[in-house]
Motif scaffolding. Sequence first.
Motif, PDB file in Angstrom:
ATOM      1  N   THR A 121       0.833  -1.199   0.000  1.00  0.00           N
ATOM      2  CA  THR A 121       0.000   0.000   0.000  1.00  0.00           C
ATOM      3  C   THR A 121       0.861   1.240   0.000  1.00  0.00           C
ATOM      4  O   THR A 121       0.548   2.240  -0.652  1.00  0.00           O
ATOM      5  N   SER A 122       1.959   1.167   0.761  1.00  0.00           N
ATOM      6  CA  SER A 122       2.952   2.226   0.776  1.00  0.00           C
ATOM      7  C   SER A 122       4.221   1.713   0.096  1.00  0.00           C
ATOM      8  O   SER A 122       4.291   0.548  -0.339  1.00  0.00           O
ATOM      9  N   SER A 123       5.245   2.594   0.053  1.00  0.00           N
ATOM     10  CA  SER A 123       6.473   2.210  -0.637  1.00  0.00           C
ATOM     11  C   SER A 123       7.668   2.660   0.204  1.00  0.00           C
ATOM     12  O   SER A 123       7.721   3.811   0.664  1.00  0.00           O
ATOM     13  N   MET A 124       8.651   1.741   0.425  1.00  0.00           N
ATOM     14  CA  MET A 124       9.883   2.054   1.153  1.00  0.00           C
ATOM     15  C   MET A 124      11.056   1.494   0.379  1.00  0.00           C
ATOM     16  O   MET A 124      10.998   0.365  -0.125  1.00  0.00           O
ATOM     17  N   ALA A 125      12.105   2.285   0.244  1.00  0.00           N
ATOM     18  CA  ALA A 125      13.302   1.822  -0.446  1.00  0.00           C
ATOM     19  C   ALA A 125      14.536   2.207   0.360  1.00  0.00           C
ATOM     20  O   ALA A 125      14.556   3.233   1.048  1.00  0.00           O
ATOM     21  N   LEU A 126      15.578   1.359   0.284  1.00  0.00           N
ATOM     22  CA  LEU A 126      16.890   1.645   0.862  1.00  0.00           C
ATOM     23  C   LEU A 126      17.861   1.845  -0.289  1.00  0.00           C
ATOM     24  O   LEU A 126      18.105   0.910  -1.073  1.00  0.00           O
ATOM     25  N   PHE A 127      18.388   3.065  -0.388  1.00  0.00           N
ATOM     26  CA  PHE A 127      19.330   3.394  -1.454  1.00  0.00           C
ATOM     27  C   PHE A 127      20.751   3.121  -0.955  1.00  0.00           C
ATOM     28  O   PHE A 127      21.185   3.681   0.054  1.00  0.00           O
ATOM     29  N   SER A 131      29.543   3.896   1.146  1.00  0.00           N
ATOM     30  CA  SER A 131      29.628   3.967   2.611  1.00  0.00           C
ATOM     31  C   SER A 131      28.452   4.717   3.209  1.00  0.00           C
ATOM     32  O   SER A 131      28.385   4.902   4.422  1.00  0.00           O
ATOM     33  N   GLN A 132      27.534   5.165   2.366  1.00  0.00           N
ATOM     34  CA  GLN A 132      26.353   5.877   2.829  1.00  0.00           C
ATOM     35  C   GLN A 132      25.090   5.154   2.369  1.00  0.00           C
ATOM     36  O   GLN A 132      25.110   4.340   1.443  1.00  0.00           O
ATOM     37  N   SER A 133      23.975   5.463   3.010  1.00  0.00           N
ATOM     38  CA  SER A 133      22.681   4.884   2.626  1.00  0.00           C
ATOM     39  C   SER A 133      21.574   5.858   2.994  1.00  0.00           C
ATOM     40  O   SER A 133      21.747   6.713   3.879  1.00  0.00           O
ATOM     41  N   VAL A 134      20.450   5.720   2.307  1.00  0.00           N
ATOM     42  CA  VAL A 134      19.303   6.610   2.537  1.00  0.00           C
ATOM     43  C   VAL A 134      18.032   5.758   2.525  1.00  0.00           C
ATOM     44  O   VAL A 134      17.871   4.869   1.672  1.00  0.00           O
ATOM     45  N   VAL A 135      17.119   6.020   3.466  1.00  0.00           N
ATOM     46  CA  VAL A 135      15.813   5.381   3.452  1.00  0.00           C
ATOM     47  C   VAL A 135      14.821   6.328   2.784  1.00  0.00           C
ATOM     48  O   VAL A 135      14.806   7.535   3.048  1.00  0.00           O
ATOM     49  N   TYR A 136      14.041   5.745   1.871  1.00  0.00           N
ATOM     50  CA  TYR A 136      13.024   6.516   1.141  1.00  0.00           C
ATOM     51  C   TYR A 136      11.676   5.932   1.508  1.00  0.00           C
ATOM     52  O   TYR A 136      11.492   4.710   1.556  1.00  0.00           O
ATOM     53  N   TYR A 137      10.675   6.808   1.750  1.00  0.00           N
ATOM     54  CA  TYR A 137       9.352   6.326   2.118  1.00  0.00           C
ATOM     55  C   TYR A 137       8.297   7.196   1.461  1.00  0.00           C
ATOM     56  O   TYR A 137       8.422   8.418   1.390  1.00  0.00           O
ATOM     57  N   TYR A 138       7.244   6.474   0.988  1.00  0.00           N
ATOM     58  CA  TYR A 138       6.079   7.176   0.435  1.00  0.00           C
ATOM     59  C   TYR A 138       4.839   6.373   0.793  1.00  0.00           C
ATOM     60  O   TYR A 138       4.816   5.142   0.669  1.00  0.00           O
ATOM     61  N   GLY A 159       5.725  12.074   7.705  1.00  0.00           N
ATOM     62  CA  GLY A 159       5.463  12.733   6.439  1.00  0.00           C
ATOM     63  C   GLY A 159       3.993  13.105   6.321  1.00  0.00           C
ATOM     64  O   GLY A 159       3.176  12.751   7.158  1.00  0.00           O
ATOM     65  N   VAL A 160       3.679  13.848   5.291  1.00  0.00           N
ATOM     66  CA  VAL A 160       2.294  14.217   4.996  1.00  0.00           C
ATOM     67  C   VAL A 160       1.877  13.541   3.696  1.00  0.00           C
ATOM     68  O   VAL A 160       2.692  12.973   2.962  1.00  0.00           O
ATOM     69  N   GLN A 161       0.616  13.582   3.360  1.00  0.00           N
ATOM     70  CA  GLN A 161       0.070  12.826   2.219  1.00  0.00           C
ATOM     71  C   GLN A 161       0.745  13.218   0.912  1.00  0.00           C
ATOM     72  O   GLN A 161       0.950  14.384   0.639  1.00  0.00           O
ATOM     73  N   TYR A 162       1.090  12.185   0.169  1.00  0.00           N
ATOM     74  CA  TYR A 162       1.640  12.319  -1.176  1.00  0.00           C
ATOM     75  C   TYR A 162       2.989  13.087  -1.195  1.00  0.00           C
ATOM     76  O   TYR A 162       3.310  13.733  -2.179  1.00  0.00           O
ATOM     77  N   VAL A 163       3.726  13.000  -0.114  1.00  0.00           N
ATOM     78  CA  VAL A 163       5.051  13.611  -0.079  1.00  0.00           C
ATOM     79  C   VAL A 163       6.080  12.521   0.231  1.00  0.00           C
ATOM     80  O   VAL A 163       5.909  11.732   1.159  1.00  0.00           O
ATOM     81  N   GLU A 164       7.151  12.476  -0.560  1.00  0.00           N
ATOM     82  CA  GLU A 164       8.215  11.515  -0.329  1.00  0.00           C
ATOM     83  C   GLU A 164       9.102  12.004   0.826  1.00  0.00           C
ATOM     84  O   GLU A 164       9.401  13.195   0.932  1.00  0.00           O
ATOM     85  N   VAL A 165       9.514  11.071   1.661  1.00  0.00           N
ATOM     86  CA  VAL A 165      10.364  11.389   2.806  1.00  0.00           C
ATOM     87  C   VAL A 165      11.664  10.597   2.675  1.00  0.00           C
ATOM     88  O   VAL A 165      11.628   9.381   2.431  1.00  0.00           O
ATOM     89  N   LEU A 166      12.823  11.299   2.825  1.00  0.00           N
ATOM     90  CA  LEU A 166      14.128  10.659   2.767  1.00  0.00           C
ATOM     91  C   LEU A 166      14.920  10.988   4.042  1.00  0.00           C
ATOM     92  O   LEU A 166      14.811  12.095   4.572  1.00  0.00           O
TER      93      LEU A 166
END
Length: 783
Positions: A121-127, A131-138, A159-166
């Motif tokens: 239903t939602s989306s989460m990614a690990l970039f 030596s670095q990493s970022v979590v992405y969530y929508y 986060g708020v609706q329809y906004v990507e959070v990193l």
Amino acid sequence: MLLPLLYLFAVARLADAYFSILVDNNTQVDTSDCPITYYGQEYTTVYTNFTGEHLFVCFNGYYTPEGNGDCIRMPNSDNKTNFVLNNNNDPSYWTYLTDFVHSSVSTVTNNMTCYLHFYFTSSMALFSMGSQSVVYYYGTPPMFVSVLVNGDVVENVFGVQYVEVLSDTSGCRISGLGVKPGTSRQNLETCSSMTCSNTSIASMKSCGPSGQCDGNGTCSVKGLCTVTGPTIIDFNGQINSVSDRCEYTLLLDQNTGLTLKANFLERRRRDVSFVDSLTLDFSDSDDIQLLQGHRVMVAGSPVTLNSSVQTFSGVDLSKDQTGVTVGFSVSGSSVSLFFDGTTAQIYIETSAGDSLDGLCVDSSNVSSSRLSSDSSCQDEYVDPADDTIDCAAVTQQCNILKSAPFSSCNLHVDPEPYLIACRSTLCKYPSVDNLRCQFLEAYVKACEKKQVNIQNWWTAAQCHHPEPVCEDKCSDHEFCGDIHGINDCRCRAIYASQYTEQNRLGGPTVCQDNTASLSLVGCLLKENAIDYTHLHLNDKTCTGVMDPDSHMVSFSFSSDGCGAVVTTNNSQVIFTNAIVTRNSSSDVITRQDEVFIEFSCSQPKPELQNVAFKIIDNSVEIVLQSGEWTYSLTMKAYSDAAHAQLLDPKSDVRLNQKIWIVLETNGLDGNLVSVVTDSCWATSDESSTSTPRYNLIKDGCANPDDGTVQVMGNGEGTSNSFSFNMFEFSGSGPSEVYLHCQLQLCVKKDNNCVPGCSPVARRRRSLRYRRGAPALISMVWTH
């Protein structure tokens, strides 16, 4: 940005550059094709499980409520998700995503190489970005993602609706806790402040090696700091030593500026320093100094103390036969200080926060704690090794701290720092002045702070109770030490070396005018068993005077006193004396070495310069310069024996009238020299060599053929006179009579400057003045 990023995810799946699985509960996936660096740890496996409300994506095992997992927690009530690992080879694809991350997360600078994508239903990614990493969530509200390290929530991402959070998940792992890049966090249990830089460099500040944490975020520094000899044992039991003679900060309260300073000076050796004095430096009240001899100064003035507590500027002071005790506070902390002249012990009894600094807090910071502005205190000396010291025996003597009765305290106070202090000092410095026992006593006093009293340790250690401190105040160049079995003021090594290296006891000789003085070093006299009260000059009544502050013993004499011997050498007048030992002729024995110290001064011998005056019926005066001597010479004529009626131009002088001539100098030392009128004669012409010539005085004596001439005081002082009856030259009628006199200066000794004028044989004794170019002074009368 939302639609393009999701679109890229979809394109990547269609490009067949990924593998995709459906994840349900408790799924383990190998992700070595896309390793993730998560808070300093690199992982190649992910573990997923569900709790009915949340999906947990973990890297070091499945999540359990009581576990210590590195996990990402996100909303998921479906208990399933799709998983994609994407590491395709399209550079433009990764360039786009890298630019997107760089524009969204300022702390990330590396390029993206792959990602792990979980979508439902939602989306989460690990970039993964090296030596670095970022979590992405929508996702749809509520957007709530938690980042955990070792089971501890590092960050809650909202986060708020329809906004990507990193969010940057590179971060730092400090003491097992995660810290986001560019942030700090506090650990109240350890009182530590953990900081992670923007580039994920970790740092931590805690209570310090001597600090203790109360579990609520407050540091306390409790413990004992011992400064004994050159050694500092800090609150944490760490040890260091001072090798120079500078002033150091022992304790600094950064909140109030209060500073406890210690000054170190040498004693018997130039290359070993001892704590010598302490100063409590207040920013808003009078300083307090603890000095040798149990002396205390407040605002530069001495105070008298006893066992009763007296308070000065909020500081409690008291003194007993063992030393001085001081009580004060720093930032609400109670501090007790004891100083006996060799050992200082500082005890902090209550919480003091983390505002303290100085060698007692960290003894390793010697260079940064040095206060002295005069760099000469850092000069290094190397004295010859003391071949009388047996280091193996010293070690055995110091090791008594591990034996009874001291061992009863070993579990409470670690003896090792005190053993090191004892061994390192006494293997280089002789065990004198009760020094070994003072190291042992420092340990005993540390034990007393732990409520452990060591009984009868003096006997067990073969120590004697310390002698009373030096009753007299030792000067700055002295310290209180053993001299021939008693405590007295000894010379410090650096000060003494300027004399001992030249085999002297003092000096140099100081010459001024016609006096000479020589000062001997009081402490050197004592060390050589010389009693200054038994010393005198050639004249036994001329003895030395000791300065009460410097303890220098001064002897002085003038050229004609204290048995001085006056001699001449070419153009110099030399007066010599000697410091010798007073021995009575009735003494059967003596316990002092004989002393003979000769010293002298010299001055240029004064001379009268050639001068001539032609002044009618008046007196004449001239100022003369000869080397260091400046003086005036005067000739005056009087009409009476009392020298009260000065002849002037209006005076009538009759033939056969008696007149008195006075020759006088001013500015010469009458104790050293005399004026001798060598000759006086008359001419009818102004030239002293013209003829006719009539002699009045010759070779210092009156002309025996002229019964009217009388010479008074010749060679006895700085003036003399003579008289004669006035005359005129025969056959010339009324004319001018020119009177000329030649004078010499004579160095006095045994009155041999007085010409020997005998009525029978007018031959003079040998005078101590130089013949040659006597001074000439002239007068003229007109008849």
